[in-house]
Structures are given as C-alpha cells and as structure tokens.
Write a protein that holds these residues in place. Structure first.
Motif, PDB file in Angstrom:
ATOM      1  N   GLU A 243      34.094  35.726  43.399  1.00 47.01           N
ATOM      2  CA  GLU A 243      33.905  36.254  42.047  1.00 47.01           C
ATOM      3  C   GLU A 243      32.498  35.945  41.555  1.00 47.01           C
ATOM      4  O   GLU A 243      31.835  36.791  40.979  1.00 47.01           O
TER       5      GLU A 243
ATOM      6  N   GLN B 222      44.869  49.816  30.987  1.00 45.07           N
ATOM      7  CA  GLN B 222      45.778  48.726  31.311  1.00 45.07           C
ATOM      8  C   GLN B 222      45.048  47.637  32.095  1.00 45.07           C
ATOM      9  O   GLN B 222      44.542  47.907  33.178  1.00 45.07           O
ATOM     10  N   GLU B 223      44.993  46.422  31.530  1.00 41.42           N
ATOM     11  CA  GLU B 223      44.358  45.307  32.238  1.00 41.42           C
ATOM     12  C   GLU B 223      45.107  45.011  33.523  1.00 41.42           C
ATOM     13  O   GLU B 223      46.315  45.187  33.606  1.00 41.42           O
ATOM     14  N   ASP B 224      44.372  44.588  34.539  1.00 43.70           N
ATOM     15  CA  ASP B 224      44.908  44.225  35.856  1.00 43.70           C
ATOM     16  C   ASP B 224      45.528  45.424  36.580  1.00 43.70           C
ATOM     17  O   ASP B 224      46.351  45.262  37.459  1.00 43.70           O
ATOM     18  N   ALA B 225      45.128  46.641  36.194  1.00 38.51           N
ATOM     19  CA  ALA B 225      45.637  47.847  36.841  1.00 38.51           C
ATOM     20  C   ALA B 225      44.580  48.390  37.808  1.00 38.51           C
ATOM     21  O   ALA B 225      43.409  48.018  37.747  1.00 38.51           O
ATOM     22  N   LEU B 226      45.010  49.267  38.698  1.00 38.11           N
ATOM     23  CA  LEU B 226      44.113  49.910  39.655  1.00 38.11           C
ATOM     24  C   LEU B 226      43.830  51.334  39.187  1.00 38.11           C
ATOM     25  O   LEU B 226      44.731  52.027  38.702  1.00 38.11           O
TER      26      LEU B 226
ATOM     27  N   HIS C 116      39.581  47.868  40.288  1.00 36.91           N
ATOM     28  CA  HIS C 116      40.555  46.978  39.654  1.00 36.91           C
ATOM     29  C   HIS C 116      40.001  46.593  38.288  1.00 36.91           C
ATOM     30  O   HIS C 116      38.895  46.063  38.219  1.00 36.91           O
ATOM     31  N   LEU C 117      40.755  46.855  37.224  1.00 36.96           N
ATOM     32  CA  LEU C 117      40.314  46.504  35.876  1.00 36.96           C
ATOM     33  C   LEU C 117      40.546  45.000  35.684  1.00 36.96           C
ATOM     34  O   LEU C 117      41.684  44.543  35.654  1.00 36.96           O
ATOM     35  N   LEU C 118      39.457  44.237  35.589  1.00 35.03           N
ATOM     36  CA  LEU C 118      39.540  42.785  35.502  1.00 35.03           C
ATOM     37  C   LEU C 118      39.722  42.282  34.084  1.00 35.03           C
ATOM     38  O   LEU C 118      40.434  41.318  33.840  1.00 35.03           O
ATOM     39  N   TRP C 119      39.028  42.897  33.130  1.00 38.25           N
ATOM     40  CA  TRP C 119      39.087  42.426  31.745  1.00 38.25           C
ATOM     41  C   TRP C 119      38.793  43.565  30.784  1.00 38.25           C
ATOM     42  O   TRP C 119      38.219  44.581  31.169  1.00 38.25           O
ATOM     43  N   CYS C 120      39.185  43.359  29.534  1.00 35.82           N
ATOM     44  CA  CYS C 120      39.023  44.367  28.488  1.00 35.82           C
ATOM     45  C   CYS C 120      38.747  43.639  27.177  1.00 35.82           C
ATOM     46  O   CYS C 120      39.428  42.676  26.856  1.00 35.82           O
TER      47      CYS C 120
ATOM     48  N   ARG D  35      36.108  45.809  39.128  1.00 37.35           N
ATOM     49  CA  ARG D  35      35.617  45.396  40.448  1.00 37.35           C
ATOM     50  C   ARG D  35      35.980  46.523  41.405  1.00 37.35           C
ATOM     51  O   ARG D  35      37.121  46.990  41.419  1.00 37.35           O
TER      52      ARG D  35
END
Length: 117
Positions: A4, A50-54, A76-80, A94
């Motif tokens: 990371e 949606q957080e943590d979604a692909l 991959h959505l890491l944060w919002c 990412r």
C-alpha cells in the motif's frame, strides 16, 4: 515496506482537463479524474459509489500522437470522502487490472508531466 505504501508513492499526474470516468457496467459517466498513477487514481465522483466495491472503469488519456486513448481498468474503491458540494465525493481507486500496453501508455503520460515539472 507495505505494498500500500509503495502504490501511494507511485508518480502521479494531476489532471487539469475535464476527463470523464465511465462505469462500464452502468454505461454511465460517474465522475472525473483528479489525479492518476499507474497503480490507481483519485476521482471526483458525481454519483454515490459503494466503498470496498469493484468497478470496471474507462477514461481517456492522450495517446502517443495526441489522439485520445481509452483505458479500461478494473478498480477497487478503497475510500470515499464527501466534498462540500452536495452529491459529490472524492474517491480513491486501486487498479486491479490494466493491460500491459495501456499501462505503458499511462506510465509515459505520467512521466511527461513529471519531467516538465
């Protein structure tokens, strides 16, 4: 050093132009590019995500001869984080998939700004 941390230190290119980002599954523009590296991107989202979604996303960068080059990425959505403007949020992705040829084009485009700075 964690992966990371490595990806957070990758060279980034700030994107001044209005570069729309399309969700290929929804077939709709979901925001615009803020900055990009070969490992991920910051986007100003104009729809709830949606957080943590692909996501399967597409955006265009200038190609080798200045023509638009559409890049398809699995991300991959890491944060919002909500902005002060209603209905908008900064989101961090990412990249999980990015073809080798497109990765090389993206790396070259990022390097152009880095060397000009």
């Amino acid at each position: 050093m964690s992966t990371e941390t490595d990806t957070r230190r990758a060279p980034r290119r700030q994107v001044a132009d209005l570069v729309p980002v399309t969700d290929m599954m929804a077939e709709a523009v979901i925001g615009r590019l803020g900055n990009v590296s070969e490992t991920g991107m910051l986007m100003l989202a104009s729809v709830p995500l949606q957080e943590d979604a692909l996501y399967q996303l597409q955006f265009a960068i200038p190609g080798p001869h200045g023509q638009p080059l559409a890049l398809d990425v699995g991300a991959h959505l890491l944060w919002c984080e909500q902005t002060h403007a209603p209905g908008q949020a900064w989101v961090g992705f990412r990249f999980l998939t990015l073809g080798r040829e497109h990765r090389e084009q993206l790396r070259a485009w990022i390097a152009q700004e880095t060397s000009a700075a």
